[in-house]
Each structure stands twice: as structure tokens, then as C-alpha cells.
Design an enzyme around this catalytic site. Structure first.
Site, PDB file in Angstrom:
ATOM      1  N   ASN A   8      18.734  71.366  18.476  1.00 20.38           N
ATOM      2  CA  ASN A   8      17.820  71.376  17.329  1.00 20.38           C
ATOM      3  C   ASN A   8      16.401  71.574  17.864  1.00 20.38           C
ATOM      4  OD1 ASN A   8      16.348  70.932  15.036  1.00 20.38           O
ATOM      5  ND2 ASN A   8      16.926  68.780  14.780  1.00 20.38           N
ATOM      6  N   TRP A   9      15.920  72.802  17.748  1.00 25.58           N
ATOM      7  CA  TRP A   9      14.595  73.114  18.313  1.00 25.58           C
ATOM      8  C   TRP A   9      13.450  72.671  17.409  1.00 25.58           C
ATOM      9  CZ3 TRP A   9      15.788  78.751  20.427  1.00 25.58           C
ATOM     10  CH2 TRP A   9      16.611  78.621  21.561  1.00 25.58           C
ATOM     11  N   LYS A  10      13.785  72.199  16.218  1.00 27.19           N
ATOM     12  CA  LYS A  10      12.767  71.683  15.278  1.00 27.19           C
ATOM     13  C   LYS A  10      11.623  72.687  15.096  1.00 27.19           C
ATOM     14  CE  LYS A  10      14.216  67.032  16.373  1.00 27.19           C
ATOM     15  NZ  LYS A  10      13.931  65.604  16.334  1.00 27.19           N
ATOM     16  N   HIS A  98      18.508  66.035   7.541  1.00 25.21           N
ATOM     17  CA  HIS A  98      17.932  65.433   8.751  1.00 25.21           C
ATOM     18  C   HIS A  98      16.900  64.388   8.310  1.00 25.21           C
ATOM     19  CE1 HIS A  98      15.749  64.918  12.472  1.00 25.21           C
ATOM     20  NE2 HIS A  98      16.757  65.486  13.096  1.00 25.21           N
ATOM     21  N   GLU A 100      14.090  63.655   9.357  1.00 22.75           N
ATOM     22  CA  GLU A 100      12.704  64.139   9.278  1.00 22.75           C
ATOM     23  C   GLU A 100      12.458  64.827   7.939  1.00 22.75           C
ATOM     24  OE1 GLU A 100      12.742  66.323  12.952  1.00 22.75           O
ATOM     25  OE2 GLU A 100      12.750  64.442  14.088  1.00 22.75           O
ATOM     26  N   GLU A 170      22.864  59.915  13.107  1.00 19.63           N
ATOM     27  CA  GLU A 170      21.563  59.938  13.763  1.00 19.63           C
ATOM     28  C   GLU A 170      20.732  58.734  13.310  1.00 19.63           C
ATOM     29  OE1 GLU A 170      20.423  64.047  15.403  1.00 19.63           O
ATOM     30  OE2 GLU A 170      19.424  63.701  13.514  1.00 19.63           O
ATOM     31  N   GLY A 176      13.961  60.852  19.012  1.00 19.10           N
ATOM     32  CA  GLY A 176      12.711  61.101  19.728  1.00 19.10           C
ATOM     33  C   GLY A 176      12.066  59.864  20.340  1.00 19.10           C
ATOM     34  N   SER A 215      17.966  60.919  20.856  1.00 18.32           N
ATOM     35  CA  SER A 215      17.649  60.696  22.271  1.00 18.32           C
ATOM     36  C   SER A 215      18.821  60.954  23.213  1.00 18.32           C
ATOM     37  CB  SER A 215      17.089  59.291  22.480  1.00 18.32           C
ATOM     38  OG  SER A 215      15.866  59.139  21.785  1.00 18.32           O
ATOM     39  N   GLY A 236      17.759  67.068  20.246  1.00 11.68           N
ATOM     40  CA  GLY A 236      16.426  67.540  19.911  1.00 11.68           C
ATOM     41  C   GLY A 236      15.623  67.835  21.158  1.00 11.68           C
ATOM     42  N   GLY A 237      14.770  66.897  21.535  1.00 11.79           N
ATOM     43  CA  GLY A 237      13.852  67.082  22.667  1.00 11.79           C
ATOM     44  C   GLY A 237      14.475  67.710  23.905  1.00 11.79           C
TER      45      GLY A 237
END
Ligand code: PGA
Length: 253
Positions: A8-10, A98, A100, A170, A176, A215, A236-237
Site C-alpha cells: 500500500n503505497w498510500k 482503510h 485512514e 488492521e 505506521g 507495521s 504500508g511504510g
């Protein structure tokens, strides 16, 4: 082992940077990577077409996901992207709900449910995110909250359609932050959701998938991904760093 790993490159990378990262990932992947591992990339809308062109031209065994989709199918909805547009781009998966999006864009269970229906109609696999906040976590009934989130997201679907879904656990507090639940906790949450779906005859052992996100790094991926009940990860990150992302994939035994 049959696993799905989603990057997930957001809201990162313009389309040129996304192509670069995608190519780096493609070249770095060992040809011997188990064919049962599905590697999925979820860039911004503006990069989907460029990456899809590469996948198609080079017949790559990599898949595309969208990070979201409109709840509307067409019409006067300025700024939206529809399932029909994603379908034309041969998008295989779409992340829905998601945290976010729930948090910053007031996404509701109802709109998530509409998106899931639309995606299933177009045979795009919804990756439905569910998870509790730290406040909810402190409440003993947080499992009920998670079940309710899942239940609302699939409301009105035909039973045979739910097997095509990926459910992504999640926990909001793990996204994150570098914090993760214990493996036992992940297993317990997934088992509870599975039990709930089974009780409604909404679960198919072969097809319904549960992945974990929050994470995930090369340091914890081995433990998480080699647990049978966990069918993959939403990363993600760490997915923005090809070396870390490859290590995560390679930790699957
Ligand atoms: P993270 O993000 O790996 O950076 O925690 C996961 C996600 O938001 O899907």
C-alpha cells in the site's frame, strides 16, 4: 504457502517514481518466488495506468490494486473514480475502508458496503479493512466492534460472493506506529471473525482470506506470515523500500 502480500503505497510517489519503484521491485524479485505467493501493488490512481501497461506488456505475474473506489458507478460525482474505470484497467483488487479513509474522509460502513457490492459486481476483489482504535481496544468488547464492522461491510451480499473477499485486520493503533499486536492476538481476532462468518454460512475455507496489516516489517513478517490462519499482509511504510518489501516476501516459508 498461499499468501497475498499487498504493497500500500498510500499518498506517495508521482507516476514516474511509481514506475521506477515498480520496476525495481520487479527486477529484484527472485524468479523462484513461489507461484502461490501473490504480490500486489497499490499505487495512487494516477499511477495505475502506467503500471498496468508494464504488467501487460511484460506479462508479469504481479497484480494491481486500487487504494479506493467511488461508491457511485457513474454520473455527476466530480473527483470520483468508478469500478467500471478500474475494471477497464484490469485492476484485480481494491482496498476498501482503510482506517485512514474512515478517519480523514469520514468514510462510513454504509459507503464501504456500497463499494464492496460494486466491486464484486465487476469481479474486482475487495480488500476490506477492519480494526479497532486504541480507545476501542481498551474496551473489553472490542471483538464485537470488529465483528460489527465486518458484518456491515458485507451487508446484503449473496453468500457465495463473500468467499471472494479478502479481510484485512488492521488495528488502527498499529498502522505506521511500529507497534503490533501479539501473534496470538492476531490469531484470536481472525478466528473470531471466521467463526462469525461461518455462523452465517458466509465462510469458504478455500477462498475467504484474512490478511494482517499494521507495521509489518522484515523483523516481524516471518512470525506473522508463517502462521496458517494469516493469508498474507497489507504493508504500508515498508513497501516503499524494495529491499524491506522483498525481505517480507522472502520470509514466507
Ligand atoms: P504500515 O501501514 O505498514 O505503514 O503500518 C499499513 C497500512 O496502512 O495498510
Amino acid at each position: 504457502m498461499n499468501k497475498t502480500i499487498i504493497a500500500n503505497w498510500k499518498l506517495n510517489l508521482d507516476h514516474l517514481e511509481a514506475i521506477q519503484l515498480f520496476q525495481k521491485l520487479n527486477y529484484s524479485l527472485d524468479n523462484d518466488i513461489d507461484k502461490k505467493i501473490k504480490i500486489v501493488v497499490a499505487p495512487s490512481f494516477t499511477s495505475l495506468r502506467s503500471i498496468q501497461t508494464i504488467i501487460e506488456a511484460d506479462k508479469l505475474k504481479l497484480y494491481l490494486a486500487s487504494q479506493d473506489v467511488s461508491e457511485f458507478v457513474e454520473g455527476a460525482y466530480t473527483g470520483e473514480v468508478s469500478v467500471t474505470q478500474l475494471e477497464k484497467l484490469k485492476i484485480s483488487f481494491c482496498i476498501v475502508g482503510h482506517s485512514e479513509r474512515r478517519q480523514h474522509f469520514n468514510e462510513t460502513d454504509e459507503s464501504i458496503n456500497l463499494k464492496v457490492h460494486n466491486l464484486i459486481n465487476k469481479k474486482i476483489v475487495p480488500v476490506i479493512c477492519f480494526g479497532e482504535s486504541i480507545e476501542q481496544r481498551k474496551n473489553e468488547n472490542y471483538l464485537d466492534f470488529l465483528i460489527e464492522q465486518v458484518e456491515k461491510s458485507i451487508k446484503g451480499l449473496r453468500k457465495d460472493k463473500v468467499d471472494e473477499i479478502i479481510f484485512a485486520y488492521e488495528p488502527v493503533w498499529a498502522i505506521g506506529t511500529g507497534e503490533t499486536p501479539s501473534l496470538q492476538n492476531i490469531v484470536d481476532v481472525i478466528s473470531n471473525i471466521k467463526e462469525f462468518l461461518s455462523s452465517k454460512s458466509f465462510f469458504d475455507e478455500e477462498n475467504t482470506k484474512f490478511i494482517y496489516g499494521g507495521s509489518v516489517t522484515p523483523d516481524n513478517s516471518k512470525e506473522i506470515l508463517n502462521t496458517q490462519i494469516v493469508n498474507g499482509a497489507l504493508v504500508g511504510g515498508a513497501s516503499l523500500d524494495v529491499d524491506k518489501f522483498i525481505k517480507i516476501i522472502e520470509s514466507i516459508e
